[in-house]
Design a protein around this motif. Structure first.
Motif, mmCIF file in Angstrom:
data_model
loop_
_atom_site.group_PDB
_atom_site.id
_atom_site.type_symbol
_atom_site.label_atom_id
_atom_site.label_comp_id
_atom_site.label_asym_id
_atom_site.label_seq_id
_atom_site.Cartn_x
_atom_site.Cartn_y
_atom_site.Cartn_z
ATOM 1 N N LEU A 1 9.201 -9.909 3.862
ATOM 2 C CA LEU A 1 10.108 -10.961 4.339
ATOM 3 C C LEU A 1 9.426 -12.328 4.452
ATOM 4 O O LEU A 1 10.042 -13.296 4.893
ATOM 5 N N GLY A 2 8.153 -12.422 4.083
ATOM 6 C CA GLY A 2 7.492 -13.726 4.048
ATOM 7 C C GLY A 2 6.828 -14.142 5.344
ATOM 8 O O GLY A 2 6.510 -15.319 5.520
ATOM 9 N N GLY B 1 -0.699 -12.872 2.825
ATOM 10 C CA GLY B 1 0.043 -12.917 1.572
ATOM 11 C C GLY B 1 1.390 -12.233 1.675
ATOM 12 O O GLY B 1 1.806 -11.768 2.744
ATOM 13 N N GLY B 2 2.075 -12.161 0.550
ATOM 14 C CA GLY B 2 3.410 -11.569 0.515
ATOM 15 C C GLY B 2 3.394 -10.225 -0.168
ATOM 16 O O GLY B 2 2.412 -9.480 -0.086
ATOM 17 N N SER B 3 4.485 -9.929 -0.832
ATOM 18 C CA SER B 3 4.590 -8.683 -1.581
ATOM 19 C C SER B 3 5.451 -8.941 -2.804
ATOM 20 O O SER B 3 6.397 -9.743 -2.747
ATOM 21 N N PHE B 4 5.123 -8.257 -3.893
ATOM 22 C CA PHE B 4 5.973 -8.365 -5.077
ATOM 23 C C PHE B 4 7.312 -7.677 -4.847
ATOM 24 O O PHE B 4 8.277 -7.907 -5.578
ATOM 25 N N VAL B 5 7.397 -6.842 -3.827
ATOM 26 C CA VAL B 5 8.628 -6.088 -3.543
ATOM 27 C C VAL B 5 9.667 -7.018 -2.934
ATOM 28 O O VAL B 5 9.346 -7.860 -2.096
ATOM 29 N N THR B 6 10.931 -6.882 -3.387
ATOM 30 C CA THR B 6 12.032 -7.637 -2.781
ATOM 31 C C THR B 6 12.996 -6.660 -2.107
ATOM 32 O O THR B 6 12.964 -5.451 -2.383
ATOM 33 N N GLY C 1 -4.342 -9.123 -5.479
ATOM 34 C CA GLY C 1 -3.545 -10.338 -5.601
ATOM 35 C C GLY C 1 -2.732 -10.590 -4.340
ATOM 36 O O GLY C 1 -2.461 -9.673 -3.557
ATOM 37 N N SER C 2 -2.342 -11.846 -4.138
ATOM 38 C CA SER C 2 -1.727 -12.217 -2.858
ATOM 39 C C SER C 2 -0.364 -11.574 -2.639
ATOM 40 O O SER C 2 0.088 -11.457 -1.501
ATOM 41 N N ASN C 3 0.297 -11.155 -3.693
ATOM 42 C CA ASN C 3 1.549 -10.401 -3.535
ATOM 43 C C ASN C 3 1.354 -8.924 -3.828
ATOM 44 O O ASN C 3 2.317 -8.198 -4.070
ATOM 45 N N ARG C 4 0.105 -8.502 -3.843
ATOM 46 C CA ARG C 4 -0.264 -7.101 -4.099
ATOM 47 C C ARG C 4 0.190 -6.661 -5.492
ATOM 48 O O ARG C 4 0.436 -5.497 -5.730
ATOM 49 N N GLU C 5 0.280 -7.642 -6.379
ATOM 50 C CA GLU C 5 0.816 -7.341 -7.709
ATOM 51 C C GLU C 5 -0.266 -6.878 -8.679
ATOM 52 O O GLU C 5 0.034 -6.297 -9.702
ATOM 53 N N GLN C 6 -1.518 -7.160 -8.380
ATOM 54 C CA GLN C 6 -2.623 -6.727 -9.241
ATOM 55 C C GLN C 6 -3.860 -6.533 -8.381
ATOM 56 O O GLN C 6 -3.917 -6.982 -7.235
#
Lengths: 484, 461
Positions: free
Chosen positions: A260-261, A268-273, A399-404
């Motif tokens: 939720l930011g 950081g955030g998450s790539f998940v929406t 990565g900051s959105n846990r994407e990598q």
């Protein structure tokens, strides 16, 4: 004290606060011992006590904490004043998911209180381990013991009164050696949780002795090994690293406050929406992950979270499909409202604070992967054409959105045509989170499953260190880039 | 308050002497305030007032410590702490070396880094600062996150070896402002570190954020190809890399334990570019320095690298004791690192983007989640975050998705350094784990390094 807290809760409610809670720590104690190359470098202990007050006013939080309990009224007033100012900038007024008012007690299972074990007995254990590790090839040897014990009394404006007593024991052995080029290599042993308790009795000297020998042997293999090749291979990850892979690329990615930011200023955030829940193929059908705060022997089990919600066992990823998150009372309400559908059915009971002077936030409980049906480690190796087994957490960067991510392991074993061929040093692997989990091609059975502890997970501002666990089997992923 | 703190320490010293216990007493008091923003709201508004007392007891070669969170009215509790430490040390195992017990030869007090107006800034002022920094920049999609952290730190020491005391008081503020797109997930950042209130300047943050937003709002992000790039690092990225060098580089204890990429043989030898001058400079108040270390050694500027030549290791007292080295005045909670500026005339991001260029340049303001891959070779890895820009040869600007950099410090600060900016920025690296410990590194605002490899390039945020 309880009566005083309740009285002030009512007083501040009278000023317009819609919710309050108080966490009183009569005590929290810790003990750290480190033996380094035979020197007892660290013999330390600590004790603290204090009170943290959380106030919700006009949809905004205020928090105040102090170790000085001579002015409890002032502490409540300060928390209320902090909320009053915060209410001047509200975009989504905080609402809390429903919960039952609970009067309960929780005590983590502990047969022998580590704080009642003599310092000499603890030092004797470290000395014994230090002697086991003092072998050719070992340049540095470190044996660590740390212990925590805390009593938390929680009371809120909704009628809950919960008392918790939590005891933890965290032991680690580590050796470091240098290869012929002067390169440093390490090998660690952090035991998987065995039995059903988490006190001093959970330290099994015989097991530690066996693993001390093993890590020295493996370190010496690494010291003369070739460097990990730079190519694509299957990666078979043992629990000693698989716990961290899960922690970083499932656990943190599924904290609802990150989604939720609420952590964008730092963690950081998450790539998940929110749209992904129920739809996103997070991993292959072999992946079922859960947040299970009911495992008896793990630090991710705490009875009731710091919202006063009971511990739960919730599925996060069901046969590869994302279905759940790590949640507390505030975030599920906001998520459901923003998603305009009922994504979450109440709090998942994962809101925790590290100390009386920190505010609770969503934290991992025990983020586990269910054992699979691909047999033992040997069975998985036999079905691997070109792979690398890795173990030991040496390096991790996400990565900051846990994407990598990029992980370095302590040791690698190359596998060719179903057989282990040789040890390699400096093994690394990297990847994109969703692609990586979708390449999950084998999940070990119960014989490969271990509960690993994490004693130092960091998150939040001000930062909070949290203790938790991961129940993890051996897993194999295909077409992974290694050696960079 | 100062006299009350010192008097308490004196009483505890007298108590310890009466019990025949050799102790070092370390007092830490923090008054911390933090206003945190998320989703354009104040997500947390908190304050903590905490007093910690650490008691280190010695008995010849044995040492044990006991720390408590307490308050000044609890002298009896503190005395019990002395008793506990004294009991613990009896059961400790002797070290294989003789630990040094500090003996202060004079009473020392330093409050030069304390500004009461910064330490006591109000809730309303914190909110006002943020409102000014992002005025007109938030939209329904672009949301504010960030922190305004400020406070006061008081440290005091006494030992049973002398009646003299050491006393330090500092104020600090760390501001981080992030604007992030809710669905596209890009983020831009502007930050400020302050030791006194007059250093707070929300308009500077507003300027940087507005400039970055102009690009991020209007340009389509791209996945950039892997390969070598000339990279300009912003202050956060440079400070982060130096922070790791401090960890696995020039600390004598880490070197002796095999966790450093530097060796004793490299002292006096060229390790980095001749543009690289790194000093531990406790005269710079922006770094929240200790001007005397916790063993009483006066701290002066200590050159670590001069024209890329390694000058020598820094030694913490306990490491010096263990390895037979001479302590260098680095028994402190943090160093005061200053990377010397260069001669490139570029002060702002706007000026950097406007500079003529004959090839593409990747601007990386911030490295996220950096970690050590190989300490012996100084290899670290981290991902770009918060407003990277690809400055194209022809003058245009592209917004790149985040990239990963896995490189040796020897490459980053080696002969590949093209230039360092003339302007400097104190970058706040304070972590809020445990006791408050404000710290900052002074770096050139921009550092250009050529031919660094990007090892991973994201296809999205």
């Amino acid at each position: 004290m309880l009566g005083q807290l309740k009285q002030h809760i009512e007083r501040i409610k009278g000023k317009g606060a819609t919710y309050l809670d108080a966490r009183w720590y009569p005590f929290e104690e810790a003990n750290f011992l480190t033996m380094w190359n035979g020197n007892l470098k660290n013999t330390s202990a600590s004790r603290e006590s204090g009170l943290g007050i959380r106030v919700l006013y006009k949809g905004a939080w205020g928090f105040s904490a102090s170790s000085d309990l001579s002015d409890v009224a002032g502490l409540f007033d300060k928390a209320f004043d902090n909320a009053r100012v915060a209410a001047e900038r509200v975009t989504f007024p905080v609402r809390l998911a429903e919960k039952d008012a609970i009067q309960a007690k929780f005590e983590s299972p502990c047969r022998i209180n580590p704080f009642e074990v003599s310092l000499s007995e603890k030092v004797a254990f470290l000395k014994e381990m230090d002697e086991k590790l003092d072998q050719p090839g070992v340049f540095q040897r470190v044996s660590d013991l740390s212990f925590m014990r805390k009593q938390i009394v929680f009371v809120d404006s909704e009628g809950s009164e919960i008392e918790k007593l939590i005891t933890e024991v965290f032991p680690t052995l580590q050796v470091l050696g240098r290869d012929s080029e002067g390169g440093a290599h390490e090998r660690k042993y952090r035991p998987g949780r065995i039995g059903e308790t988490r006190g001093w009795e959970s330290i099994d000297r015989q097991l530690f002795s066996q693993h001390a020998e093993r890590i020295v042997k493996e370190l010496n293999q690494v010291l003369v090994a070739d460097t990990c090749p730079k190519e694509d291979r299957s990666v078979i990850i043992l629990p000693g690293l698989m716990y961290l892979q899960t922690h970083e690329t499932i656990g943190h990615a599924l904290e609802l406050d990150r989604i939720l930011g609420y952590e964008l200023a730092f963690a950081g955030g998450s790539f998940v929406t929110l749209d992904d829940f129920g739809k996103l193929r997070y991993g292959s059908p072999k992946l079922t992950a859960r947040a299970d705060a009911t495992l008896l022997n793990s630090p991710g089990s705490f009875g009731y979270d710091d919202d006063g919600v009971p511990a739960q066992n919730n599925v996060l990823i069901d046969k590869g499909i994302l279905v759940g998150a790590i949640t507390g009372r505030q975030m599920v309400e906001e998520a459901n409202a923003k998603a305009r559908r009922q994504v979450f059915d109440g709090s998942g009971g994962a809101n925790r604070a590290t100390a009386f002077y920190r505010v609770p936030i969503e934290r991992m409980t025990n983020i586990n992967i269910d054992p699979g049906e691909d047999g033992s480690l040997d069975d998985i190796i036999k079905t691997t054409e070109k792979g690398m087994i890795v173990d030991g957490d040496h390096s991790w960067s996400i990565g900051s959105n846990r994407e990598q991510f990029h992980f370095g392991a302590e040791i690698g074993w190359l596998v060719d045509d179903g057989q282990v061929t040789k040890v390699v040093k400096n093994p690394t692997h990297k990847g994109d989170t969703v692609k990586f989990w979708n390449s999950l091609s084998a999940v070990g059975d119960k014989s490969t499953w271990e509960v690993k502890f994490v004693d130092n997970c960091g998150k939040g501002q001000p930062n909070q260190i949290m203790q938790l666990g991961h129940g993890i089997p051996v897993c194999r992923f295909d077409n992974v880039r290694i050696g960079e | 308050m100062k006299e009350r703190i010192l008097q308490t320490l004196r009483e505890l010293r007298t108590y310890a002497l009466g019990k025949g216990v050799e102790v070092v007493l370390f007092y830490h008091e923090e008054d911390s305030y933090l206003m945190r923003f998320a989703n354009s709201a104040i997500s947390l508004n908190t304050n903590e007032h905490l007093i910690r007392l650490e008691i280190v007891a010695y008995s010849d070669r044995k040492r044990a410590s006991y720390e408590m969170i307490t308050d000044l009215s609890k002298l009896d509790e503190m005395k019990q702490g002395v008793d506990i430490a004294a009991e613990m040390v009896q059961h400790a195992q002797p070290l294989m070396y003789q630990p040094t017990i500090p003996q202060f030869t004079e009473t020392f007090s330093d409050e030069s880094g304390y500004d009461a107006t910064l330490a006591q800034i109000s809730n309303e002022e914190r909110l006002g600062y943020f409102n000014q920094a992002v005025k007109g920049l938030e939209t329904s999609d672009i949301k504010l996150s960030g922190i305004f952290s400020n406070g006061a730190n008081t440290l005091a020491q006494i030992t049973t070896r002398s009646e003299h005391t050491q006393y330090f008081k500092t104020s600090d503020a760390q501001v981080t402002v992030v604007l992030a797109h809710g669905t596209l997930k890009w983020e831009v950042i502007a930050e400020q570190s302050a030791q006194k209130k007059s250093e707070l300047d929300p308009s500077a943050l507003h300027r940087d954020l507005a400039f970055l937003l102009d690009h991020y709002q209007h340009d389509t992000p791209q996945q950039i190809p892997l390969g070598k790039y000339d990279i300009v690092f912003g202050p956060a990225a440079t400070a982060d890399v130096l922070h790791f060098m401090n960890w696995i580089g020039f600390g004598g204890g880490m070197m002796k334990r095999g966790y450093s990429f530097l060796t004793e043989e490299q002292i006096g030898k060229k390790v980095f570019s001749d543009k690289f001058d790194l000093t531990d400079d406790p005269t710079r108040l922006e770094t929240f320095p200790a001007r005397q270390d916790f063993t009483g050694i006066p701290r002066k500027p200590f050159p670590i690298f001069q024209k890329g030549v390694f000058q020598g290791f820094t030694w913490f007292q306990d490491d010096a004791d263990e390895f037979g080295a001479k302590p260098t005045g680095h028994t402190v909670m943090h160093k005061s690192l200053v990377l010397a500026c260069g001669d490139q005339e570029v002060n702002t991001l706007e000026e950097l983007v406007a500079m003529p260029r004959d090839k593409d340049i990747l601007y990386i303001p911030f490295l996220h989640y950096t970690n050590i891959v190989n300490p012996s070779k100084g290899v670290i890895t981290g991902s770009s975050r918060f407003g990277a820009l690809l400055l194209k040869k022809g003058g245009s600007v592209v917004v790149p998705y985040n990239v990963r950099l896995t490189q040796s410090l020897l490459d980053i600060f080696g002969d590949k350094i093209a230039w360092l900016s003339k302007s400097a920025t104190p970058y706040n690296i304070s972590a809020s784990y445990g006791a408050r410990n404000p710290s900052a590194i002074i770096v050139p605002t921009f550092v250009r390094v050529n031919d660094l490899e990007i090892s991973h390039s994201n296809a999205s945020y």
